[in-house]
Design an enzyme around this catalytic site. Sequence first.
Site, short mmCIF file in Angstrom:
data_model
loop_
_atom_site.label_atom_id
_atom_site.label_comp_id
_atom_site.label_asym_id
_atom_site.label_seq_id
_atom_site.Cartn_x
_atom_site.Cartn_y
_atom_site.Cartn_z
N PRO A 96 1.08 -5.24 4.56
CA PRO A 96 0.42 -3.97 4.23
C PRO A 96 1.13 -3.23 3.10
O PRO A 96 2.35 -3.24 3.03
CB PRO A 96 0.53 -3.17 5.53
CG PRO A 96 0.94 -4.11 6.58
CD PRO A 96 1.50 -5.33 5.94
N THR A 97 0.34 -2.59 2.25
CA THR A 97 0.88 -1.77 1.17
C THR A 97 1.76 -0.67 1.77
O THR A 97 1.32 0.04 2.67
CB THR A 97 -0.28 -1.12 0.39
OG1 THR A 97 -1.11 -2.15 -0.10
CG2 THR A 97 0.24 -0.30 -0.77
N GLY A 98 2.96 -0.56 1.28
CA GLY A 98 3.83 0.51 1.76
C GLY A 98 4.63 0.13 2.99
O GLY A 98 5.37 0.93 3.54
N CYS A 99 4.47 -1.11 3.44
CA CYS A 99 5.21 -1.57 4.61
C CYS A 99 6.50 -2.20 4.10
O CYS A 99 6.46 -3.21 3.42
CB CYS A 99 4.37 -2.60 5.36
SG CYS A 99 5.17 -3.22 6.83
N VAL A 100 7.64 -1.56 4.37
CA VAL A 100 8.89 -2.09 3.80
C VAL A 100 9.80 -2.69 4.85
O VAL A 100 9.58 -2.52 6.02
CB VAL A 100 9.66 -1.00 3.02
CG1 VAL A 100 9.06 -0.83 1.64
CG2 VAL A 100 9.61 0.31 3.76
#
Lengths: 138, 101, 110
Positions: free
Chosen positions: C106-110
């Site tokens: 997911p975008t923004g999942c770090v």
Amino acid sequence: MSDEQVTKKFLYVNRKAPYGTIYALESLEVVLIGAAFEQDVSLAFIGDGVYQLTKGQDTKGIGVKNFSPTYRALGEYDIQKIYVEKESLEARGLTLDDLQHLVYEDEDDDWAEKDAIKLVSAKELGEIMEQQDVVLSF
Amino acid sequence: MSMLHTVNKSPFNSDGLSSCLQCALAGSSVLLIEDGVYAARRGTQYEALVQEALKDKKIYALQPDLEARGVKSNLIDGIELVDYAGFVDLTTDHDSVQAWL
Amino acid sequence: MPLEVNGKTYETDEEGYLANLSDWSEDVAKALAESEGLEMTENHWEVVNFLREYYQEYQIAPAVRVLTKAIGKKLGKDKGNSKYLYELFPYGPAKQACKVAGLPKPTGCV
């Protein structure tokens, strides 16, 4: 994290057409990442940026990912204010009907679906910019 | 003999189109590609410029780029649409190509 | 490292996410789940299928907060909370469920 949440007003200003450069997609990704921090986020589309919101984009022929459906998810990310500058639309022969219909659900009004896009003049947009804590331009 | 000019920037963001149309000779061709295709639409600030150019030049627009950008309808009459194969044909049919980047 | 399922090899990124969305099948999902130490139940499938539909519609994998809210709306309040989702996917619902669903991280999942 402390209990005192500091909410700031963020405005993302989008000025470039999609696909020709990477700015539009980069901006959208930053918006989605930033949305996780539960700030007061709004978006503005001005100049060629208004082209990002056109309906019916189909990128099969150019072999690039079509990211226009992602704008429809913004409502679920609690982004309720999407400003489109009127003069920019007019200069391009476009009307609101040429743009995607973007909505959000209003928590304070029994989750009624409402239009997220607000047509504003350049002057009005200037005032909105002055009210922000942070303005990020792409 | 005749030249093919390609324009790949939005007319609103670059003077590529207007410079191109000032220089392009009668009988030459202009192909709008990438963000250049926005100039093919009716009702923009640049429609008059394009209409004027159509009087003595051929103007083409790359269809896949129009479709990608959601602007394939409402185009200025007289602009011809080409696909990638048509793009290749245009480059071979002209003596030279100038890209207005 | 590539993923092997029924004698076929599938390309993945360095974290084990499927490289091509179109490679996904239920068997591939089961293998991905196994690599995460998950046993797929009806409830897992429900979330995984939801994510795939979400991706189809919006071309992104939602952030956890958005996923939780959307699941609650679609599958009911008892499922739209992080406790329920973390029970199914202990190492993070967005991260693990997206992997099983064959979606990119997911975008923004770090």
